[in-house]
Design a protein around this motif. Structure first.
Motif, PDB file in Angstrom:
ATOM      1  N   ARG A 162       1.593   9.882 -27.862  1.00  0.00           N
ATOM      2  CA  ARG A 162       2.061   8.400 -27.831  1.00  0.00           C
ATOM      3  C   ARG A 162       2.470   7.867 -26.734  1.00  0.00           C
ATOM      4  N   ARG A 163       2.968   8.955 -26.008  1.00  0.00           N
ATOM      5  CA  ARG A 163       3.590   8.393 -24.672  1.00  0.00           C
ATOM      6  C   ARG A 163       2.335   8.425 -23.690  1.00  0.00           C
ATOM      7  N   GLU A 164       1.444   9.206 -23.616  1.00  0.00           N
ATOM      8  CA  GLU A 164       0.362   8.963 -22.810  1.00  0.00           C
ATOM      9  C   GLU A 164      -0.565   7.669 -23.003  1.00  0.00           C
ATOM     10  N   VAL A 165      -0.723   7.538 -24.154  1.00  0.00           N
ATOM     11  CA  VAL A 165      -1.390   6.256 -24.686  1.00  0.00           C
ATOM     12  C   VAL A 165      -0.380   4.885 -24.223  1.00  0.00           C
ATOM     13  N   LEU A 166       0.567   5.183 -24.536  1.00  0.00           N
ATOM     14  CA  LEU A 166       1.463   3.783 -23.748  1.00  0.00           C
ATOM     15  C   LEU A 166       1.736   3.993 -22.437  1.00  0.00           C
ATOM     16  N   PHE A 167       1.569   5.134 -21.696  1.00  0.00           N
ATOM     17  CA  PHE A 167       1.324   4.952 -20.410  1.00  0.00           C
ATOM     18  C   PHE A 167       0.253   4.339 -19.846  1.00  0.00           C
ATOM     19  N   LEU A 168      -1.034   4.759 -20.622  1.00  0.00           N
ATOM     20  CA  LEU A 168      -2.352   4.134 -20.216  1.00  0.00           C
ATOM     21  C   LEU A 168      -2.422   2.737 -20.409  1.00  0.00           C
TER      22      LEU A 168
ATOM     23  N   ILE B 116       0.897  -1.282  -0.063  1.00  0.00           N
ATOM     24  CA  ILE B 116       0.007   0.028   0.092  1.00  0.00           C
ATOM     25  C   ILE B 116       0.803   1.201   0.151  1.00  0.00           C
ATOM     26  N   ALA B 117       2.086   1.272   0.756  1.00  0.00           N
ATOM     27  CA  ALA B 117       2.867   2.507   0.835  1.00  0.00           C
ATOM     28  C   ALA B 117       3.677   2.591  -0.385  1.00  0.00           C
ATOM     29  N   ASN B 118       3.749   1.573  -1.149  1.00  0.00           N
ATOM     30  CA  ASN B 118       4.614   1.598  -2.352  1.00  0.00           C
ATOM     31  C   ASN B 118       3.666   1.972  -3.496  1.00  0.00           C
ATOM     32  N   THR B 119       3.750   3.037  -3.970  1.00  0.00           N
ATOM     33  CA  THR B 119       2.556   3.568  -5.057  1.00  0.00           C
ATOM     34  C   THR B 119       3.127   3.211  -6.564  1.00  0.00           C
ATOM     35  N   GLY B 120       4.142   2.551  -6.698  1.00  0.00           N
ATOM     36  CA  GLY B 120       4.609   1.873  -7.895  1.00  0.00           C
ATOM     37  C   GLY B 120       3.942   0.421  -8.241  1.00  0.00           C
ATOM     38  N   GLN B 121       2.857  -0.060  -7.552  1.00  0.00           N
ATOM     39  CA  GLN B 121       2.707  -1.424  -7.622  1.00  0.00           C
ATOM     40  C   GLN B 121       1.720  -1.509  -9.263  1.00  0.00           C
TER      41      GLN B 121
ATOM     42  N   GLN C 299      -3.006  12.253 -15.117  1.00  0.00           N
ATOM     43  CA  GLN C 299      -2.694  12.071 -13.714  1.00  0.00           C
ATOM     44  C   GLN C 299      -3.107  10.803 -13.211  1.00  0.00           C
ATOM     45  N   SER C 300      -2.211  10.077 -12.609  1.00  0.00           N
ATOM     46  CA  SER C 300      -2.448   8.885 -12.044  1.00  0.00           C
ATOM     47  C   SER C 300      -2.277   8.611 -10.630  1.00  0.00           C
ATOM     48  N   GLU C 301      -2.943   7.791  -9.939  1.00  0.00           N
ATOM     49  CA  GLU C 301      -2.638   7.528  -8.660  1.00  0.00           C
ATOM     50  C   GLU C 301      -2.847   6.180  -8.415  1.00  0.00           C
TER      51      GLU C 301
ATOM     52  N   MET D 192      -6.177   4.951 -10.298  1.00  0.00           N
ATOM     53  CA  MET D 192      -7.304   5.645 -10.679  1.00  0.00           C
ATOM     54  C   MET D 192      -6.512   7.107 -11.553  1.00  0.00           C
ATOM     55  N   MET D 193      -7.164   7.156 -12.610  1.00  0.00           N
ATOM     56  CA  MET D 193      -6.392   8.112 -13.327  1.00  0.00           C
ATOM     57  C   MET D 193      -7.561   9.347 -13.864  1.00  0.00           C
ATOM     58  N   ASP D 194      -7.066  10.412 -14.431  1.00  0.00           N
ATOM     59  CA  ASP D 194      -7.929  11.687 -14.842  1.00  0.00           C
ATOM     60  C   ASP D 194      -6.957  12.150 -15.880  1.00  0.00           C
ATOM     61  N   TYR D 195      -7.517  13.161 -16.622  1.00  0.00           N
ATOM     62  CA  TYR D 195      -6.885  13.710 -17.764  1.00  0.00           C
ATOM     63  C   TYR D 195      -6.750  15.172 -17.546  1.00  0.00           C
TER      64      TYR D 195
END
Length: 355
Positions: A219-225, A93-98, A126-128, A115-118
């Motif tokens: 392209r970067r945002e789509v790959l990230f998504l 939970i404390a490691n936000t890179g899961q 924006q991702s969390e 959970m993401m927003d644009y």
């Protein structure tokens, strides 16, 4: 713009289960709120550290505890002790890179996803990380910062709409998962609008270096998504197969629907990847065609002046009757003509958007 690198790392050699925050702190102050509900019950309010010691037997029907600020490791450990959450879960939970996953423990299920927003201003996703701990009669959500997409679920609970007030904690977990996944569609719609805008610019020959940067950014945002959502397919599939006792059979069908939505989202992402690749090819083709037009005009000009230059070079400018040779300002006049021609050509090239 590249995504910021994480500045916090777990110390090498730490004991397993050591709760260390890893990631970028997104809020200064942590907070906890609780919502208890049933067919004829609704209790809602903030929770302080002192009230976490309330006995589990005092909870009625379904309890939803929402924790904001996973950087507060002391709060995480306090909640973990109260609900008997394994230290390895608290560490995750404390490691936000899961990556999205589901894990079954003796008394609860642990789920994690993004959970993401644009951001329409920065045109960036924006991702969390959101973690869910599902027990027989409770659900705990852990968020990185205030603000989420769960407000429609809260309103359904408050107003008693739908099935949620008469179902268990597993249905609440499904409702939150479904809300997060449905919000991905909103992000895809905004990315799709940006892709259409870029396509219109390219077709209208209004592209420039900014257009190329926008294509690469998308392209970067789509790959990230895609990277953040792809593991979610397997996670939701496991939840809907009936492998977990805490998930009631009546909830399996709803989770299967969420799985279908994830598949549709991934298909849309793949389509956007192909479209952006096509846009890049279209941009390069447009630049190549424009360069060909420029070269055609310059070749015509050079072709016209080559024979003139040949004649001037063959005979020179040494004729006897040349009035300009006796002008007092002839030399400066020639330089003025040189400058005028150069400036006029630069302005013409800019008007044609060659430079």
């Amino acid at each position: 713009m590249a995504r910021p690198k994480r500045t916090h790392r777990k110390k090498a050699g730490s004991a397993p289960g050591t709760v260390v925050f890893v990631g970028d702190q997104k809020t200064e102050k942590s907070s906890t709120s609780a919502l208890q509900y049933g067919p004829d019950l609704l209790l809602e309010g903030d929770v302080t550290a002192g009230t976490l010691s309330v006995s589990r037997q005092e909870m009625k029907n379904v309890a939803w505890l929402d924790v904001v600020g996973v950087h507060d490791t002391g709060l995480l450990e306090s909640i973990g002790n109260h609900f008997s959450i394994h230290p390895l879960t608290l560490e995750d939970i404390a490691n936000t890179g899961q990556r999205p996953k589901v894990e079954e423990f003796e008394t609860y299920l642990y789920m994690v996803l993004k959970m993401m927003d644009y951001d329409v201003v920065e045109r960036k996703i924006q991702s969390e990380q959101v973690s869910l701990v599902l027990g027989p009669d409770f659900l705990i959500t852990f968020q990185e910062k205030p603000g989420d997409v769960f407000e429609p679920v809260r309103e359904r609970i408050r107003r008693g709409k739908g099935k949620i007030r008469g179902r268990g904690a597993d249905y609440l977990a499904y409702a939150l998962l479904d809300t997060i996944v449905d919000h991905y569609y909103t992000i895809l719609e905004r990315i799709g609008d940006d892709i259409e805008t870029l396509e219109e610019e390219l077709i209208a020959n209004e592209s420039n270096k900014t257009t190329l940067n926008d294509v690469h950014r998308l392209r970067r945002e789509v790959l990230f998504l895609r990277r953040e959502i792809w593991p979610l397919r397997e996670m939701v599939s496991k939840l809907g197969k009936g492998d977990f006792e805490l998930i009631q059979p009546s909830t399996h069908l709803f989770l299967t629907d969420v799985h279908d939505h994830v598949i549709q989202i991934l298909d849309t992402i793949e389509s956007y990847r192909d479209m952006l690749a096509s846009l890049l090819d279209l941009y390069l083709s447009t630049i190549s065609n424009r360069m060909n037009e420029v070269m055609k005009v310059l070749t015509m000009i050079a072709t016209i002046f080559i024979p003139i230059t040949f004649v001037a070079g063959l005979y020179g400018m040494n004729f006897e009757h040349m009035p300009e040779l006796h002008w007092r300002w002839g030399y400066l006049g020639v330089w003025g003509i040189f400058v005028f021609i150069a400036v006029a050509m630069v302005l013409y090239f800019k008007k044609k958007r060659w430079i």
